[in-house]
Design a protein around this motif. Structure first.
Motif, PDB file in Angstrom:
ATOM      1  N   LEU A   1      25.816  61.004  81.351  1.00  0.00           N
ATOM      2  CA  LEU A   1      27.082  61.403  81.920  1.00  0.00           C
ATOM      3  C   LEU A   1      27.429  62.892  81.641  1.00  0.00           C
ATOM      4  O   LEU A   1      28.376  63.497  82.031  1.00  0.00           O
TER       5      LEU A   1
ATOM      6  N   ARG B   1      34.352  50.776  84.006  1.00  0.00           N
ATOM      7  CA  ARG B   1      33.087  50.654  83.266  1.00  0.00           C
ATOM      8  C   ARG B   1      33.081  48.963  83.115  1.00  0.00           C
ATOM      9  O   ARG B   1      33.892  48.330  83.247  1.00  0.00           O
TER      10      ARG B   1
ATOM     11  N   SER C   1      38.722  64.995  83.982  1.00  0.00           N
ATOM     12  CA  SER C   1      37.556  64.091  83.750  1.00  0.00           C
ATOM     13  C   SER C   1      36.479  64.655  84.259  1.00  0.00           C
ATOM     14  O   SER C   1      35.447  64.404  83.403  1.00  0.00           O
ATOM     15  N   ASN C   2      36.191  65.685  85.155  1.00  0.00           N
ATOM     16  CA  ASN C   2      34.952  66.149  85.366  1.00  0.00           C
ATOM     17  C   ASN C   2      34.621  67.760  85.281  1.00  0.00           C
ATOM     18  O   ASN C   2      35.684  68.429  85.157  1.00  0.00           O
TER      19      ASN C   2
ATOM     20  N   VAL D   1      31.073  64.473  83.327  1.00  0.00           N
ATOM     21  CA  VAL D   1      32.289  64.047  82.873  1.00  0.00           C
ATOM     22  C   VAL D   1      32.535  64.774  81.431  1.00  0.00           C
ATOM     23  O   VAL D   1      31.591  65.106  80.740  1.00  0.00           O
TER      24      VAL D   1
ATOM     25  N   LEU E   1      34.691  56.643  77.948  1.00  0.00           N
ATOM     26  CA  LEU E   1      33.986  55.806  78.648  1.00  0.00           C
ATOM     27  C   LEU E   1      32.877  54.914  78.131  1.00  0.00           C
ATOM     28  O   LEU E   1      32.582  54.046  78.582  1.00  0.00           O
TER      29      LEU E   1
ATOM     30  N   TRP F   1      37.469  56.376  87.235  1.00  0.00           N
ATOM     31  CA  TRP F   1      36.443  56.110  86.356  1.00  0.00           C
ATOM     32  C   TRP F   1      36.473  54.556  85.791  1.00  0.00           C
ATOM     33  O   TRP F   1      37.797  54.279  85.639  1.00  0.00           O
TER      34      TRP F   1
ATOM     35  N   VAL G   1      28.748  52.531  84.135  1.00  0.00           N
ATOM     36  CA  VAL G   1      29.831  53.299  84.268  1.00  0.00           C
ATOM     37  C   VAL G   1      29.977  53.751  85.630  1.00  0.00           C
ATOM     38  O   VAL G   1      28.950  53.700  86.373  1.00  0.00           O
ATOM     39  N   TYR G   2      31.346  53.554  86.276  1.00  0.00           N
ATOM     40  CA  TYR G   2      31.396  53.776  87.617  1.00  0.00           C
ATOM     41  C   TYR G   2      32.434  54.999  88.135  1.00  0.00           C
ATOM     42  O   TYR G   2      33.562  54.990  86.863  1.00  0.00           O
ATOM     43  N   MET G   3      32.369  55.677  89.095  1.00  0.00           N
ATOM     44  CA  MET G   3      33.586  56.574  89.689  1.00  0.00           C
ATOM     45  C   MET G   3      33.525  56.154  91.110  1.00  0.00           C
ATOM     46  O   MET G   3      32.278  55.775  91.838  1.00  0.00           O
TER      47      MET G   3
ATOM     48  N   TRP H   1      36.710  62.488  78.166  1.00  0.00           N
ATOM     49  CA  TRP H   1      36.429  61.427  78.938  1.00  0.00           C
ATOM     50  C   TRP H   1      35.133  60.402  78.788  1.00  0.00           C
ATOM     51  O   TRP H   1      34.882  59.338  78.922  1.00  0.00           O
ATOM     52  N   ARG H   2      33.971  61.308  78.204  1.00  0.00           N
ATOM     53  CA  ARG H   2      32.781  60.698  77.925  1.00  0.00           C
ATOM     54  C   ARG H   2      33.127  59.659  76.608  1.00  0.00           C
ATOM     55  O   ARG H   2      32.513  58.485  76.688  1.00  0.00           O
TER      56      ARG H   2
END
Length: 178
Positions: free
Chosen positions: A3, A141, A170-171, A7, A15, A139, A120-122, A11-12
């Motif tokens: 990620l 998981r 977050s990104n 990310v 997550l 986000w 992990v999802y978005m 945020w990493r």
């Protein structure tokens, strides 16, 4: 790393950490984390076939109990949505206070767990946009808690983007635009 281009570091950590989400939220917000119970129901031995979770739920021995909650702040703001699948035996043994977060229940009995993060999802969800009072993407998981070498529960979590207030954007693109 996983990620790293998508990310931001904060945020990493949220997550991919194998630590307690309840504790992370408490440390971030400096508030007590409460449970808003959406539902808790026996789903028996039905094979759970969810697009997102695939066969991972079936790692948990049946019959299953499904629990859905929002983790909320002192002011009632929903910080995360979580669904979990338990064997009835594990639910009865480890979740004696269903009005409390999982971590509070496990900590009260000093139950040690290993958190195995599987995905992990978005993504987007109209239901969560309504529930969180803001637009996605969200986000999320899912992971399995293991205890004494056995799968204890599968947990699926989705985080409110409003956590940006504590974690920053977050990104990486949002960070570059600032």
């Amino acid at each position: 790393g996983m990620l790293s281009g998508l990310v931001t570091p904060s945020w990493r950590v949220m997550l991919l950490s194998d630590g307690s989400v309840t504790r992370h939220l408490k440390l971030l917000t400096e508030e007590t984390v409460h449970v808003e119970l959406v539902q808790q129901r026996c789903v028996g031995d039905d094979q759970v076939n969810l697009k997102v979770l695939g066969n991972d739920v079936n790692t948990i021995p049946g019959p299953h109990v499904q629990r859905e909650v929002f983790l909320t702040s002192d002011t009632g703001e929903r910080m995360a949505y979580a669904a979990s699948w338990w064997s009835e035996d594990s639910m009865n043994k480890y979740m004696k206070q269903s009005d409390k977060p999982i971590w509070d229940n496990l900590a009260s009995t000093r139950t040690e767990v290993y958190r195995n993060i599987l995905a992990v999802y978005m993504g987007h969800s109209e239901e969560l946009e309504k529930a969180f009072g803001c637009r996605g993407p969200f986000w999320g998981r899912h992971y399995i808690f293991w205890h004494d070498g056995q799968p204890m529960t599968l947990i699926y979590e989705v985080f409110n983007p409003k956590l940006n207030k504590y974690l920053g954007p977050s990104n990486q693109n949002e960070l570059a635009e600032k």
